[in-house]
Design a protein around this motif. Structure first.
Motif, short mmCIF file in Angstrom:
data_model
loop_
_atom_site.label_atom_id
_atom_site.label_comp_id
_atom_site.label_asym_id
_atom_site.label_seq_id
_atom_site.Cartn_x
_atom_site.Cartn_y
_atom_site.Cartn_z
N SER A 155 -158.20 -38.25 -16.05
CA SER A 155 -158.71 -39.58 -16.39
C SER A 155 -158.28 -40.60 -15.34
O SER A 155 -157.39 -40.34 -14.53
CB SER A 155 -158.20 -40.00 -17.77
OG SER A 155 -156.79 -40.05 -17.80
N GLY A 156 -158.94 -41.76 -15.37
CA GLY A 156 -158.64 -42.79 -14.37
C GLY A 156 -157.23 -43.33 -14.51
O GLY A 156 -156.60 -43.21 -15.57
N PRO A 157 -156.70 -43.94 -13.43
CA PRO A 157 -155.35 -44.51 -13.46
C PRO A 157 -155.21 -45.56 -14.57
O PRO A 157 -156.13 -46.34 -14.82
CB PRO A 157 -155.20 -45.15 -12.08
CG PRO A 157 -156.16 -44.41 -11.21
CD PRO A 157 -157.33 -44.10 -12.10
N SER A 158 -154.07 -45.57 -15.23
CA SER A 158 -153.82 -46.50 -16.32
C SER A 158 -152.55 -47.30 -16.07
O SER A 158 -151.64 -46.84 -15.36
CB SER A 158 -153.70 -45.75 -17.65
OG SER A 158 -152.55 -44.90 -17.63
N THR A 159 -152.49 -48.50 -16.64
CA THR A 159 -151.28 -49.32 -16.60
C THR A 159 -150.82 -49.58 -18.02
O THR A 159 -151.59 -50.08 -18.85
CB THR A 159 -151.53 -50.67 -15.89
OG1 THR A 159 -151.89 -50.42 -14.53
CG2 THR A 159 -150.28 -51.54 -15.93
N THR A 160 -149.60 -49.20 -18.32
CA THR A 160 -149.02 -49.40 -19.65
C THR A 160 -147.99 -50.52 -19.57
O THR A 160 -147.10 -50.50 -18.72
CB THR A 160 -148.34 -48.11 -20.15
OG1 THR A 160 -149.30 -47.05 -20.16
CG2 THR A 160 -147.77 -48.30 -21.54
N LEU A 161 -148.11 -51.52 -20.46
CA LEU A 161 -147.20 -52.67 -20.47
C LEU A 161 -146.32 -52.57 -21.70
O LEU A 161 -146.82 -52.55 -22.83
CB LEU A 161 -148.01 -53.97 -20.49
CG LEU A 161 -147.30 -55.24 -20.03
CD1 LEU A 161 -146.89 -55.14 -18.56
CD2 LEU A 161 -148.20 -56.46 -20.25
N LEU A 162 -145.00 -52.52 -21.50
CA LEU A 162 -144.05 -52.41 -22.60
C LEU A 162 -143.47 -53.77 -22.95
O LEU A 162 -143.25 -54.61 -22.07
CB LEU A 162 -142.93 -51.44 -22.24
CG LEU A 162 -143.37 -50.00 -21.93
CD1 LEU A 162 -142.15 -49.13 -21.66
CD2 LEU A 162 -144.19 -49.42 -23.08
#
Length: 322
Positions: free
Chosen positions: A304-311
């Motif tokens: 899958s495409g690159p993802s950004t996770t914000l915590l």
């Protein structure tokens, strides 16, 4: 290797023999090595392993400073997750040096690791593009990559600093000093942006109380002292990380100052500090866990495409009487 063969005027098989240290005539070796030097080619062991079906059962982690408790936690959790996947973690420290970062990442890829976890030091990671295109999984944590599309797991730096400044404003403070590290660092830029946005929303603008480029508790202590010596000193301090908070705290305690203090990052024994303070906390173990699990998803074949996770972050009251 096709490009090297074309540049050297030899067959692909000849290039392969040279790269793998198999017997080849001296003149051909010289031509291939010259082409390799001119094109910047190096053997890609990852691609070779993928083609042969081999795996190394190792991943690499590049952090900034192993002595910092924050990075030590990242390494510890990454190792725990890797162990569950029967994989060994190799950890290296860039010491905030982009050139060292690049050299260490090149070394890790040559060691045929199955994937990389990176806390970046530099502002250009396009040198990893070739490795990514050849199938190297890479996940960035704490800071995003620059000039490279890749997964990232980040903290809500702006939201955290806005909450910290808002707490000071709600307590009636308007003379708020900002002590920050070098602004070339993504986290510091984000934390400054959040602080400025919250101050601007309250109509507070005073750049005279901003100090950046601070890299140690001792420098933070001196900066706090100079600000407290102003004719109209700040009534509160906002610090961009735990090391700066410790330095400012030392100076405030030495003077017996009642100035309020808010700092990004919780730290060991913060609850035992001799005066109240507020820290912006987060779950550093979760940061490492999410990033490492994402890396193993990639290693397992997630395309899958690159993802950004914000915590998320939150405010914590620390210190005796806090």
């Amino acid at each position: 290797m096709v490009d090297v063969a074309r540049h050297a005027g030899v067959s692909l098989k000849t290039v392969s023999r040279v790269v793998n240290d198999e017997p080849v005539g001296r003149e051909l070796v010289d031509r291939v090595l010259a082409a390799i030097a001119e094109l910047g080619f190096r053997r890609n062991d990852i691609a070779r392993n993928l083609r042969s079906g081999q795996v190394s059962a190792t991943i690499g982690l590049l952090i900034e400073e192993i002595a910092n408790p924050f990075y030590a936690t990242l390494a510890s959790v990454a190792a725990e997750v890797a162990a569950v996947h029967r994989t060994l973690l190799i950890t290296a420290s860039s010491e905030e040096d982009p050139a060292r970062e690049r050299a260490l990442l090149a070394d890790l890829t040559q060691r045929r690791v199955d994937g990389l976890l990176v806390v970046p030091a530099g502002d250009d990671h396009s040198f990893l593009r070739r490795e990514v295109e050849l199938g190297m999984p890479v996940v960035f944590l704490d800071r995003p990559p620059e000039r490279l599309l890749a997964d990232a797991v980040l903290l809500d730096n702006q939201g955290g600093s806005r909450a910290g400044i808002r707490a000071l404003l709600d307590a009636g403070h308007r003379r708020i000093a900002l002590l920050l590290g070098p602004l070339r660092t993504y986290t510091m830029r984000e934390r400054l942006a959040g602080a400025r946005a919250e101050l601007a929303g309250a109509g507070v603008r005073d750049e005279a109380l901003l100090r950046d480029g601070i890299t140690s508790p001792e420098e933070a202590e001196r900066a706090a002292a100079a600000l407290l010596d102003l004719p109209d000193p700040p009534t509160a301090f906002f610090c961009g990380n735990n090391r700066l908070t410790v330095g400012a705290l030392q100076e405030l305690h030495r003077r017996g100052s009642t100035a309020a203090l808010v700092g990004f990052d919780d730290f060991e024994l913060a609850h035992l500090m001799p005066r109240p303070l507020t820290v912006i906390g987060y779950d550093s173990r979760e940061l490492a866990r999410v990033a490492t699990e994402r890396l193993f998803q990639r290693i397992a074949g997630d395309q899958s495409g690159p993802s950004t996770t914000l915590l998320p972050t939150w405010l914590l009251h620390r210190g005796l009487g806090g």
